[in-house]
Motif scaffolding. Structure first.
Motif, PDB file in Angstrom:
ATOM      1  N   LEU A 147      16.909  10.957  37.657  1.00  0.00           N
ATOM      2  CA  LEU A 147      17.705  10.854  38.888  1.00  0.00           C
ATOM      3  C   LEU A 147      17.660   9.432  39.420  1.00  0.00           C
ATOM      4  O   LEU A 147      18.653   8.897  39.924  1.00  0.00           O
ATOM      5  CB  LEU A 147      17.182  11.814  39.960  1.00  0.00           C
ATOM      6  N   LYS A 173      22.754  17.708  38.829  1.00  0.00           N
ATOM      7  CA  LYS A 173      21.694  17.947  37.842  1.00  0.00           C
ATOM      8  C   LYS A 173      21.101  19.335  38.100  1.00  0.00           C
ATOM      9  O   LYS A 173      20.669  19.639  39.213  1.00  0.00           O
ATOM     10  CB  LYS A 173      20.634  16.852  38.025  1.00  0.00           C
ATOM     11  N   VAL A 190      23.748  14.309  43.257  1.00  0.00           N
ATOM     12  CA  VAL A 190      23.513  12.886  43.518  1.00  0.00           C
ATOM     13  C   VAL A 190      24.807  12.272  44.047  1.00  0.00           C
ATOM     14  O   VAL A 190      25.866  12.409  43.430  1.00  0.00           O
ATOM     15  CB  VAL A 190      23.068  12.148  42.247  1.00  0.00           C
TER      16      VAL A 190
END
Lengths: 279, 256
Positions: B243, B217, B205
Protein backbone atom coordinates in the motif's frame (compact mmCIF):
# COMPACT_ATOMS: atom_id res chain seq x y z
CA UNK A 1 -10.28 -2.13 27.94
CA UNK A 2 -7.47 -2.86 30.30
CA UNK A 3 -4.43 -1.21 28.96
CA UNK A 4 -4.31 2.51 28.49
CA UNK A 5 -7.20 3.01 30.80
CA UNK A 6 -5.14 3.93 33.81
CA UNK A 7 -3.18 6.42 31.78
CA UNK A 8 -6.28 8.08 30.46
CA UNK A 9 -7.91 8.27 33.85
CA UNK A 10 -5.12 10.43 35.10
CA UNK A 11 -5.60 12.60 32.05
CA UNK A 12 -8.93 13.85 33.33
CA UNK A 13 -8.86 17.49 33.92
CA UNK A 14 -11.14 20.27 34.79
CA UNK A 15 -8.92 23.25 34.83
CA UNK A 16 -11.59 25.50 36.28
CA UNK A 17 -12.63 23.39 39.19
CA UNK A 18 -9.65 21.41 40.35
CA UNK A 19 -6.60 23.47 41.02
CA UNK A 20 -3.36 22.04 42.24
CA UNK A 21 -3.42 21.82 46.02
CA UNK A 22 -1.30 24.46 47.65
CA UNK A 23 -0.98 25.92 51.06
CA UNK A 24 -3.99 28.06 51.68
CA UNK A 25 -3.67 31.72 52.51
CA UNK A 26 -5.18 32.82 55.82
CA UNK A 27 -8.20 34.38 54.12
CA UNK A 28 -9.64 33.00 50.92
CA UNK A 29 -9.95 35.49 48.06
CA UNK A 30 -13.74 35.40 48.30
CA UNK A 31 -13.62 36.44 51.96
CA UNK A 32 -11.22 39.27 51.17
CA UNK A 33 -13.52 40.55 48.41
CA UNK A 34 -16.53 40.45 50.71
CA UNK A 35 -14.71 42.21 53.52
CA UNK A 36 -13.61 44.96 51.15
CA UNK A 37 -17.17 45.30 49.86
CA UNK A 38 -18.55 45.76 53.36
CA UNK A 39 -15.77 48.24 54.08
CA UNK A 40 -16.56 50.23 50.96
CA UNK A 41 -20.26 50.28 51.80
CA UNK A 42 -19.73 51.40 55.38
CA UNK A 43 -17.21 54.05 54.32
CA UNK A 44 -19.65 55.47 51.75
CA UNK A 45 -22.47 55.63 54.28
CA UNK A 46 -20.23 57.30 56.87
CA UNK A 47 -19.00 59.80 54.29
CA UNK A 48 -22.58 60.68 53.37
CA UNK A 49 -23.74 60.88 57.00
CA UNK A 50 -20.87 62.81 58.57
CA UNK A 51 -19.25 64.75 55.75
CA UNK A 52 -21.57 65.34 52.82
CA UNK A 53 -24.82 65.88 54.68
CA UNK A 54 -23.49 68.47 57.15
CA UNK A 55 -21.33 70.15 54.53
CA UNK A 56 -24.07 70.45 51.94
CA UNK A 57 -27.62 70.48 53.16
CA UNK A 58 -29.74 67.55 54.36
CA UNK A 59 -32.66 69.29 52.71
CA UNK A 60 -31.21 68.35 49.33
CA UNK A 61 -29.34 65.12 49.93
CA UNK A 62 -30.95 63.87 53.12
CA UNK A 63 -28.74 61.54 55.21
CA UNK A 64 -28.49 57.81 55.85
CA UNK A 65 -29.88 58.12 59.36
CA UNK A 66 -32.97 60.02 58.20
CA UNK A 67 -33.53 57.53 55.41
CA UNK A 68 -33.17 54.62 57.83
CA UNK A 69 -35.71 56.17 60.17
CA UNK A 70 -38.12 56.73 57.30
CA UNK A 71 -37.73 53.16 56.09
CA UNK A 72 -38.36 51.94 59.62
CA UNK A 73 -41.53 54.02 59.86
CA UNK A 74 -42.78 52.71 56.53
CA UNK A 75 -41.99 49.17 57.55
CA UNK A 76 -43.84 49.46 60.86
CA UNK A 77 -46.96 51.32 59.78
CA UNK A 78 -47.19 49.60 56.40
CA UNK A 79 -48.55 52.62 54.53
CA UNK A 80 -46.35 51.94 51.56
CA UNK A 81 -47.13 48.25 51.25
CA UNK A 82 -49.98 48.64 48.70
CA UNK A 83 -47.75 50.87 46.55
CA UNK A 84 -44.93 48.40 46.75
CA UNK A 85 -47.16 45.50 45.75
CA UNK A 86 -48.64 47.54 42.93
CA UNK A 87 -45.20 48.25 41.46
CA UNK A 88 -44.11 44.65 41.83
CA UNK A 89 -47.27 43.50 40.09
CA UNK A 90 -46.69 45.56 36.97
CA UNK A 91 -42.99 44.66 37.04
CA UNK A 92 -43.57 40.92 37.18
CA UNK A 93 -46.50 40.70 34.82
CA UNK A 94 -44.80 42.92 32.26
CA UNK A 95 -41.51 41.07 32.66
CA UNK A 96 -43.17 37.71 32.16
CA UNK A 97 -45.06 38.85 29.07
CA UNK A 98 -42.07 40.66 27.61
CA UNK A 99 -39.69 37.74 28.16
CA UNK A 100 -42.16 35.17 26.85
CA UNK A 101 -42.89 37.15 23.72
CA UNK A 102 -39.21 38.01 23.33
CA UNK A 103 -38.06 34.39 23.46
CA UNK A 104 -40.83 33.27 21.10
CA UNK A 105 -40.18 36.01 18.53
CA UNK A 106 -36.42 35.58 18.84
CA UNK A 107 -36.82 31.92 17.99
CA UNK A 108 -39.02 32.67 15.01
CA UNK A 109 -36.82 35.31 13.43
CA UNK A 110 -33.68 33.36 14.34
CA UNK A 111 -34.81 30.08 12.81
CA UNK A 112 -36.78 31.36 9.81
CA UNK A 113 -34.21 33.27 7.86
CA UNK A 114 -36.61 35.04 5.49
CA UNK A 115 -38.78 36.26 8.35
CA UNK A 116 -35.73 37.60 10.15
CA UNK A 117 -34.37 39.33 7.07
CA UNK A 118 -37.69 41.04 6.43
CA UNK A 119 -38.49 42.06 10.01
CA UNK A 120 -35.07 43.04 11.37
CA UNK A 121 -35.18 46.71 10.29
CA UNK A 122 -38.67 47.08 11.73
CA UNK A 123 -37.59 45.69 15.07
CA UNK A 124 -34.62 48.05 15.06
CA UNK A 125 -36.89 50.98 14.28
CA UNK A 126 -39.35 50.13 17.05
CA UNK A 127 -36.56 49.52 19.53
CA UNK A 128 -35.05 52.91 18.83
CA UNK A 129 -38.24 54.65 19.91
CA UNK A 130 -37.85 56.15 23.39
CA UNK A 131 -40.45 54.14 25.27
CA UNK A 132 -41.14 56.97 27.71
CA UNK A 133 -42.51 58.95 24.80
CA UNK A 134 -45.03 56.20 24.19
CA UNK A 135 -46.37 56.60 27.72
CA UNK A 136 -49.13 59.05 26.77
CA UNK A 137 -50.31 56.65 24.07
CA UNK A 138 -50.42 53.75 26.50
CA UNK A 139 -52.44 55.89 28.89
CA UNK A 140 -54.79 56.92 26.11
CA UNK A 141 -55.36 53.31 25.13
CA UNK A 142 -55.40 51.58 28.48
CA UNK A 143 -56.20 54.17 31.14
CA UNK A 144 -54.18 54.76 34.26
CA UNK A 145 -54.41 51.43 36.04
CA UNK A 146 -52.08 48.42 35.79
CA UNK A 147 -52.38 47.69 32.06
CA UNK A 148 -50.39 50.65 30.65
CA UNK A 149 -47.55 49.95 33.13
CA UNK A 150 -47.48 46.31 32.17
CA UNK A 151 -47.27 47.32 28.54
CA UNK A 152 -44.47 49.79 29.29
CA UNK A 153 -42.47 47.10 31.10
CA UNK A 154 -43.09 44.51 28.41
CA UNK A 155 -42.12 46.90 25.61
CA UNK A 156 -38.74 47.51 27.28
CA UNK A 157 -38.05 43.89 28.19
CA UNK A 158 -39.20 42.45 24.89
CA UNK A 159 -36.46 43.86 22.68
CA UNK A 160 -33.62 42.99 25.02
CA UNK A 161 -34.75 39.37 25.23
CA UNK A 162 -35.79 39.09 21.59
CA UNK A 163 -32.51 40.34 20.12
CA UNK A 164 -30.46 38.10 22.42
CA UNK A 165 -32.56 35.04 21.72
CA UNK A 166 -32.28 35.72 18.00
CA UNK A 167 -28.50 35.99 18.24
CA UNK A 168 -28.31 32.82 20.33
CA UNK A 169 -30.48 30.85 17.93
CA UNK A 170 -28.37 31.95 14.98
CA UNK A 171 -25.19 31.07 16.85
CA UNK A 172 -26.04 27.38 17.12
CA UNK A 173 -23.19 25.19 15.92
CA UNK A 174 -24.37 23.53 12.68
CA UNK A 175 -22.27 20.46 13.51
CA UNK A 176 -24.47 19.84 16.55
CA UNK A 177 -27.57 20.13 14.41
CA UNK A 178 -26.10 17.63 11.94
CA UNK A 179 -25.49 15.11 14.71
CA UNK A 180 -29.23 15.00 15.30
CA UNK A 181 -30.17 15.05 11.63
CA UNK A 182 -27.95 12.05 11.02
CA UNK A 183 -29.77 10.27 13.84
CA UNK A 184 -32.99 11.01 11.99
CA UNK A 185 -34.37 13.75 14.23
CA UNK A 186 -37.17 16.04 13.05
CA UNK A 187 -37.17 19.82 13.29
CA UNK A 188 -39.06 19.87 16.58
CA UNK A 189 -36.52 17.59 18.23
CA UNK A 190 -33.67 19.68 16.90
CA UNK A 191 -35.30 22.76 18.41
CA UNK A 192 -35.62 21.17 21.84
CA UNK A 193 -32.40 19.21 22.02
CA UNK A 194 -29.92 21.56 20.35
CA UNK A 195 -31.22 25.02 19.57
CA UNK A 196 -32.81 25.73 22.93
CA UNK A 197 -29.97 24.45 25.14
CA UNK A 198 -27.29 26.17 23.14
CA UNK A 199 -29.23 29.44 22.95
CA UNK A 200 -29.95 29.22 26.68
CA UNK A 201 -26.71 30.99 27.55
CA UNK A 202 -27.81 34.00 25.54
CA UNK A 203 -31.35 33.90 26.85
CA UNK A 204 -30.25 33.82 30.48
CA UNK A 205 -27.93 36.73 29.90
CA UNK A 206 -30.81 38.73 28.45
CA UNK A 207 -33.17 37.81 31.30
CA UNK A 208 -30.63 39.31 33.64
CA UNK A 209 -30.11 42.44 31.60
CA UNK A 210 -33.85 42.89 31.16
CA UNK A 211 -34.65 42.81 34.87
CA UNK A 212 -33.57 46.35 35.74
CA UNK A 213 -35.41 47.50 32.64
CA UNK A 214 -38.58 45.95 34.01
CA UNK A 215 -38.29 47.98 37.20
CA UNK A 216 -37.48 51.10 35.23
CA UNK A 217 -40.53 50.54 33.04
CA UNK A 218 -42.84 50.10 36.00
CA UNK A 219 -41.60 53.21 37.79
CA UNK A 220 -41.67 55.34 34.66
CA UNK A 221 -45.19 54.14 33.91
CA UNK A 222 -46.27 55.24 37.36
CA UNK A 223 -44.59 58.60 36.98
CA UNK A 224 -46.40 59.25 33.73
CA UNK A 225 -49.89 58.62 34.96
CA UNK A 226 -50.84 56.90 38.19
CA UNK A 227 -52.30 57.34 41.62
CA UNK A 228 -50.35 54.50 43.21
CA UNK A 229 -47.02 52.71 43.18
CA UNK A 230 -43.43 53.40 44.20
CA UNK A 231 -42.87 55.62 41.20
CA UNK A 232 -45.90 57.67 42.10
CA UNK A 233 -44.74 57.94 45.74
CA UNK A 234 -41.27 59.06 44.73
CA UNK A 235 -42.77 61.65 42.40
CA UNK A 236 -45.07 62.77 45.19
CA UNK A 237 -42.16 63.07 47.66
CA UNK A 238 -40.39 65.22 45.07
CA UNK A 239 -43.46 67.38 44.79
CA UNK A 240 -43.44 68.14 48.51
CA UNK A 241 -39.64 68.65 48.51
CA UNK A 242 -39.08 65.57 50.68
CA UNK A 243 -35.63 64.33 49.65
CA UNK A 244 -35.63 61.70 52.40
CA UNK A 245 -38.80 60.20 50.95
CA UNK A 246 -37.25 60.07 47.48
CA UNK A 247 -34.12 58.37 48.74
CA UNK A 248 -36.06 55.90 50.86
CA UNK A 249 -38.10 54.92 47.80
CA UNK A 250 -34.96 54.52 45.76
CA UNK A 251 -33.41 52.30 48.41
CA UNK A 252 -36.41 49.98 48.28
CA UNK A 253 -36.26 49.76 44.49
CA UNK A 254 -32.54 49.10 44.61
CA UNK A 255 -32.91 46.28 47.12
CA UNK A 256 -35.65 44.68 45.04
CA UNK A 257 -33.55 44.96 41.88
CA UNK A 258 -30.51 43.41 43.54
CA UNK A 259 -32.50 40.54 45.01
CA UNK A 260 -34.15 39.70 41.71
CA UNK A 261 -30.88 39.87 39.77
CA UNK A 262 -29.32 37.54 42.28
CA UNK A 263 -32.21 35.11 41.97
CA UNK A 264 -31.84 34.92 38.19
CA UNK A 265 -28.11 34.44 38.53
CA UNK A 266 -28.68 31.44 40.79
CA UNK A 267 -31.12 29.99 38.30
CA UNK A 268 -28.59 30.49 35.52
CA UNK A 269 -25.78 28.91 37.50
CA UNK A 270 -27.89 25.85 38.13
CA UNK A 271 -29.03 25.31 34.57
CA UNK A 272 -25.68 26.23 33.05
CA UNK A 273 -23.57 24.11 35.39
CA UNK A 274 -21.88 22.45 32.40
CA UNK A 275 -20.04 25.68 31.71
CA UNK A 276 -16.83 26.74 33.41
CA UNK A 277 -17.70 28.73 36.51
CA UNK A 278 -16.37 32.05 37.67
CA UNK A 279 -16.94 34.18 34.64
CA UNK B 1 -25.35 -1.70 -1.12
CA UNK B 2 -23.67 1.65 -0.67
CA UNK B 3 -22.87 2.65 -4.23
CA UNK B 4 -21.00 5.70 -5.38
CA UNK B 5 -21.60 6.15 -9.07
CA UNK B 6 -19.36 8.68 -10.76
CA UNK B 7 -19.53 10.99 -7.76
CA UNK B 8 -17.81 14.36 -7.89
CA UNK B 9 -17.95 17.10 -5.30
CA UNK B 10 -16.86 20.63 -6.07
CA UNK B 11 -16.72 23.59 -3.76
CA UNK B 12 -16.81 27.12 -4.98
CA UNK B 13 -14.81 29.72 -3.17
CA UNK B 14 -14.69 33.38 -4.11
CA UNK B 15 -11.51 32.92 -6.10
CA UNK B 16 -11.72 29.45 -7.50
CA UNK B 17 -13.41 26.12 -7.75
CA UNK B 18 -12.01 23.32 -5.65
CA UNK B 19 -12.64 19.77 -6.75
CA UNK B 20 -12.59 17.62 -3.63
CA UNK B 21 -13.87 14.36 -5.06
CA UNK B 22 -13.34 13.49 -8.69
CA UNK B 23 -15.53 10.89 -10.42
CA UNK B 24 -15.46 8.22 -7.77
CA UNK B 25 -17.23 4.98 -8.54
CA UNK B 26 -17.21 2.47 -5.72
CA UNK B 27 -19.45 -0.30 -4.44
CA UNK B 28 -19.39 -1.10 -0.77
CA UNK B 29 -20.94 -4.45 0.02
CA UNK B 30 -23.26 -5.02 2.93
CA UNK B 31 -21.54 -6.06 6.17
CA UNK B 32 -18.12 -5.31 4.77
CA UNK B 33 -15.45 -3.40 6.60
CA UNK B 34 -13.91 -0.90 4.20
CA UNK B 35 -11.01 1.41 4.99
CA UNK B 36 -10.17 4.58 3.09
CA UNK B 37 -6.53 5.65 3.03
CA UNK B 38 -4.96 8.52 1.16
CA UNK B 39 -2.97 11.72 1.61
CA UNK B 40 -4.43 14.09 4.19
CA UNK B 41 -6.72 16.71 2.75
CA UNK B 42 -7.41 14.59 -0.31
CA UNK B 43 -11.17 14.55 -0.01
CA UNK B 44 -11.92 11.34 1.90
CA UNK B 45 -13.91 13.26 4.47
CA UNK B 46 -15.90 14.97 1.74
CA UNK B 47 -16.80 11.57 0.34
CA UNK B 48 -18.04 10.47 3.77
CA UNK B 49 -19.98 13.71 4.14
CA UNK B 50 -21.64 13.00 0.83
CA UNK B 51 -22.53 9.46 1.90
CA UNK B 52 -24.00 10.79 5.15
CA UNK B 53 -26.07 13.38 3.31
CA UNK B 54 -24.22 16.41 4.67
CA UNK B 55 -22.96 17.37 1.22
CA UNK B 56 -24.71 17.01 -2.12
CA UNK B 57 -22.57 15.54 -4.89
CA UNK B 58 -22.09 18.00 -7.76
CA UNK B 59 -22.41 15.16 -10.25
CA UNK B 60 -23.08 11.47 -9.97
CA UNK B 61 -25.33 9.55 -7.64
CA UNK B 62 -25.13 7.80 -4.32
CA UNK B 63 -27.41 4.84 -3.83
CA UNK B 64 -28.16 3.01 -0.63
CA UNK B 65 -29.83 -0.38 -0.92
CA UNK B 66 -30.31 0.44 -4.57
CA UNK B 67 -32.27 3.59 -3.78
CA UNK B 68 -31.21 7.04 -4.73
CA UNK B 69 -30.38 9.08 -1.64
CA UNK B 70 -30.88 12.74 -1.22
CA UNK B 71 -30.34 14.23 2.18
CA UNK B 72 -30.06 12.37 5.45
CA UNK B 73 -30.26 8.66 5.83
CA UNK B 74 -31.27 7.25 9.19
CA UNK B 75 -29.53 3.95 8.48
CA UNK B 76 -26.13 5.60 8.27
CA UNK B 77 -24.36 6.57 11.48
CA UNK B 78 -21.45 8.98 11.24
CA UNK B 79 -18.61 9.58 13.66
CA UNK B 80 -17.19 12.83 12.34
CA UNK B 81 -13.71 14.13 12.85
CA UNK B 82 -14.92 17.39 14.35
CA UNK B 83 -15.82 17.37 17.98
CA UNK B 84 -19.56 17.30 18.33
CA UNK B 85 -20.38 16.15 21.85
CA UNK B 86 -22.97 18.55 23.23
CA UNK B 87 -21.18 20.55 25.93
CA UNK B 88 -24.34 20.96 27.99
CA UNK B 89 -24.88 17.23 28.34
CA UNK B 90 -22.88 14.82 30.48
CA UNK B 91 -20.96 12.04 28.75
CA UNK B 92 -23.76 9.56 29.51
CA UNK B 93 -26.45 11.94 28.27
CA UNK B 94 -24.48 12.41 25.07
CA UNK B 95 -24.06 8.69 24.53
CA UNK B 96 -27.75 8.05 25.14
CA UNK B 97 -28.89 10.77 22.74
CA UNK B 98 -29.98 8.51 19.87
CA UNK B 99 -31.92 6.23 22.20
CA UNK B 100 -33.69 9.25 23.66
CA UNK B 101 -34.81 10.16 20.15
CA UNK B 102 -36.25 6.67 19.78
CA UNK B 103 -38.24 7.24 22.99
CA UNK B 104 -36.93 4.10 24.64
CA UNK B 105 -37.76 3.65 28.32
CA UNK B 106 -35.31 5.30 30.68
CA UNK B 107 -34.20 2.03 32.25
CA UNK B 108 -33.25 0.54 28.91
CA UNK B 109 -31.38 3.68 27.90
CA UNK B 110 -29.42 3.63 31.15
CA UNK B 111 -28.60 -0.03 30.78
CA UNK B 112 -27.32 0.37 27.22
CA UNK B 113 -25.43 3.57 27.99
CA UNK B 114 -23.74 1.76 30.82
CA UNK B 115 -22.75 -1.11 28.55
CA UNK B 116 -21.40 1.03 25.74
CA UNK B 117 -19.55 3.38 28.02
CA UNK B 118 -17.83 0.39 29.59
CA UNK B 119 -16.99 -0.80 26.11
CA UNK B 120 -15.06 2.39 25.37
CA UNK B 121 -13.57 2.53 28.87
CA UNK B 122 -15.57 5.47 30.16
CA UNK B 123 -17.71 3.69 32.70
CA UNK B 124 -16.51 5.91 35.53
CA UNK B 125 -16.95 9.12 33.59
CA UNK B 126 -20.67 9.04 32.89
CA UNK B 127 -21.45 12.21 34.84
CA UNK B 128 -18.55 14.22 33.47
CA UNK B 129 -19.22 17.04 31.07
CA UNK B 130 -17.21 17.01 27.81
CA UNK B 131 -14.96 19.82 28.99
CA UNK B 132 -13.97 17.64 31.93
CA UNK B 133 -12.75 14.85 29.65
CA UNK B 134 -9.47 14.55 27.79
CA UNK B 135 -9.42 14.70 24.00
CA UNK B 136 -9.10 10.93 23.64
CA UNK B 137 -11.98 10.34 26.02
CA UNK B 138 -14.18 12.69 24.05
CA UNK B 139 -13.39 10.73 20.88
CA UNK B 140 -14.38 7.52 22.58
CA UNK B 141 -17.60 9.00 23.89
CA UNK B 142 -18.44 10.11 20.35
CA UNK B 143 -17.85 6.55 19.14
CA UNK B 144 -20.12 5.13 21.82
CA UNK B 145 -22.77 7.69 20.89
CA UNK B 146 -22.95 6.25 17.38
CA UNK B 147 -22.34 2.59 18.16
CA UNK B 148 -25.08 2.52 20.77
CA UNK B 149 -27.93 2.76 18.29
CA UNK B 150 -26.38 0.21 15.97
CA UNK B 151 -27.02 1.84 12.61
CA UNK B 152 -26.83 -0.49 9.65
CA UNK B 153 -23.89 1.40 8.23
CA UNK B 154 -21.31 3.34 10.21
CA UNK B 155 -19.00 5.95 8.74
CA UNK B 156 -15.97 6.77 10.87
CA UNK B 157 -13.52 9.53 10.11
CA UNK B 158 -10.16 8.86 11.74
CA UNK B 159 -11.82 7.80 14.96
CA UNK B 160 -8.66 6.56 16.64
CA UNK B 161 -6.33 9.21 15.24
CA UNK B 162 -5.95 11.05 18.52
CA UNK B 163 -5.39 7.98 20.69
CA UNK B 164 -2.10 6.62 21.91
CA UNK B 165 -0.84 3.32 20.50
CA UNK B 166 -2.03 0.97 23.26
CA UNK B 167 -5.45 2.55 23.47
CA UNK B 168 -5.72 2.46 19.70
CA UNK B 169 -5.08 -1.30 19.59
CA UNK B 170 -7.55 -1.85 22.36
CA UNK B 171 -10.19 0.24 20.58
CA UNK B 172 -9.55 -1.65 17.35
CA UNK B 173 -10.22 -4.86 19.20
CA UNK B 174 -13.45 -3.48 20.68
CA UNK B 175 -14.55 -2.34 17.26
CA UNK B 176 -13.82 -5.71 15.63
CA UNK B 177 -15.60 -7.60 18.43
CA UNK B 178 -18.61 -5.36 18.07
CA UNK B 179 -18.58 -5.73 14.32
CA UNK B 180 -18.27 -9.53 14.48
CA UNK B 181 -21.45 -9.47 16.55
CA UNK B 182 -23.65 -6.97 14.72
CA UNK B 183 -22.06 -7.04 11.27
CA UNK B 184 -22.81 -3.49 10.31
CA UNK B 185 -21.26 -2.07 7.19
CA UNK B 186 -18.29 0.07 8.14
CA UNK B 187 -16.48 2.75 6.19
CA UNK B 188 -13.43 3.81 8.13
CA UNK B 189 -11.04 6.60 7.19
CA UNK B 190 -7.52 6.37 8.60
CA UNK B 191 -3.96 7.55 8.06
CA UNK B 192 -2.57 4.47 9.65
CA UNK B 193 -1.88 1.78 7.03
CA UNK B 194 -1.39 -0.98 9.60
CA UNK B 195 -4.70 -0.02 11.15
CA UNK B 196 -6.41 -0.19 7.76
CA UNK B 197 -4.95 -3.63 7.01
CA UNK B 198 -5.74 -4.95 10.48
CA UNK B 199 -9.38 -3.97 10.30
CA UNK B 200 -10.53 -4.03 6.71
CA UNK B 201 -11.95 -6.42 4.16
CA UNK B 202 -11.04 -3.89 1.49
CA UNK B 203 -8.66 -0.97 1.62
CA UNK B 204 -9.43 1.81 -0.84
CA UNK B 205 -6.40 3.92 -1.72
CA UNK B 206 -7.13 7.49 -2.82
CA UNK B 207 -4.98 9.88 -4.82
CA UNK B 208 -4.06 13.30 -3.52
CA UNK B 209 -6.70 15.97 -4.13
CA UNK B 210 -8.98 15.69 -5.92
CA UNK B 211 -9.75 12.27 -4.51
CA UNK B 212 -9.80 9.59 -7.14
CA UNK B 213 -9.59 5.90 -6.45
CA UNK B 214 -6.07 4.69 -7.06
CA UNK B 215 -6.53 1.09 -6.05
CA UNK B 216 -8.78 -1.22 -4.08
CA UNK B 217 -6.90 -3.87 -2.17
CA UNK B 218 -8.72 -6.86 -0.74
CA UNK B 219 -7.31 -8.05 2.58
CA UNK B 220 -7.64 -11.79 2.90
CA UNK B 221 -6.44 -12.24 6.46
CA UNK B 222 -8.58 -14.75 8.35
CA UNK B 223 -11.20 -13.54 10.81
CA UNK B 224 -11.75 -13.07 13.64
CA UNK B 225 -8.61 -11.00 13.85
CA UNK B 226 -6.80 -9.97 16.96
CA UNK B 227 -5.22 -6.56 16.49
CA UNK B 228 -2.68 -7.16 19.28
CA UNK B 229 -1.40 -10.17 17.47
CA UNK B 230 -1.50 -9.28 13.82
CA UNK B 231 -0.60 -5.61 14.06
CA UNK B 232 3.11 -6.38 13.89
CA UNK B 233 2.85 -9.61 11.90
CA UNK B 234 4.68 -10.28 8.64
CA UNK B 235 1.51 -10.50 6.57
CA UNK B 236 0.27 -7.14 7.73
CA UNK B 237 3.67 -5.59 7.26
CA UNK B 238 4.01 -6.84 3.71
CA UNK B 239 0.54 -5.60 2.72
CA UNK B 240 1.40 -2.26 4.29
CA UNK B 241 4.54 -2.11 2.18
CA UNK B 242 2.45 -2.75 -0.91
CA UNK B 243 0.00 0.00 0.00
CA UNK B 244 2.84 2.32 0.86
CA UNK B 245 4.22 1.98 -2.65
CA UNK B 246 0.85 2.99 -4.04
CA UNK B 247 0.71 5.98 -1.73
CA UNK B 248 4.26 7.17 -2.03
CA UNK B 249 3.86 9.06 -5.29
CA UNK B 250 0.73 10.71 -4.01
CA UNK B 251 2.36 11.82 -0.81
CA UNK B 252 5.25 13.29 -2.71
CA UNK B 253 2.80 15.37 -4.70
CA UNK B 254 1.06 16.56 -1.55
CA UNK B 255 4.26 17.63 0.12
CA UNK B 256 5.43 19.60 -2.87
Amino acid sequence: MNNGNAASESAVFDSERSKPVRERPLLSPAVVVNLLRVGFFVASILLWQYVLSPALDPFYISSPSRIAVRLYEWATDGVLLPDFIYTMESTFIGYAFGCGAGVACGFLVGRIKLLGDVLDPFFDALNSLPRVALGPLFTLWLGIDLAPKVLMVASLVFFVVMSNTRAGVRDVNPDYVNVLRIMGADEKTILWKVVLPSAAVWIYASLQVALPWALIGAVIGEMIASDRGMGYQILHAGGVLDSTGIFAGLVILMIVGLALTHLIRLLEQYSQRWRPQGR
Amino acid sequence: MLNFNDVSVEFETTQSKIVAVDHVTLDIQKQNFVCFVGPSGCGKTTLLNAAAGLVMPSTGTIRYDGQLRKGFNKDIGYVTQTETLFPWRTAAENVGLALELQNLPRSEINERVDRYMSLVGLRNFQDHYPRQLSGGMRRRAALARTWIYEPETVLMDEPFGALDEQLKLSMQKQLLDLWERNRSTIVFVTHDLAEAVTLADQVVVFTSRPARIKAVKTIDLPRPRDPYRIHFSKEVQSICAELWELLEDELRETVQ
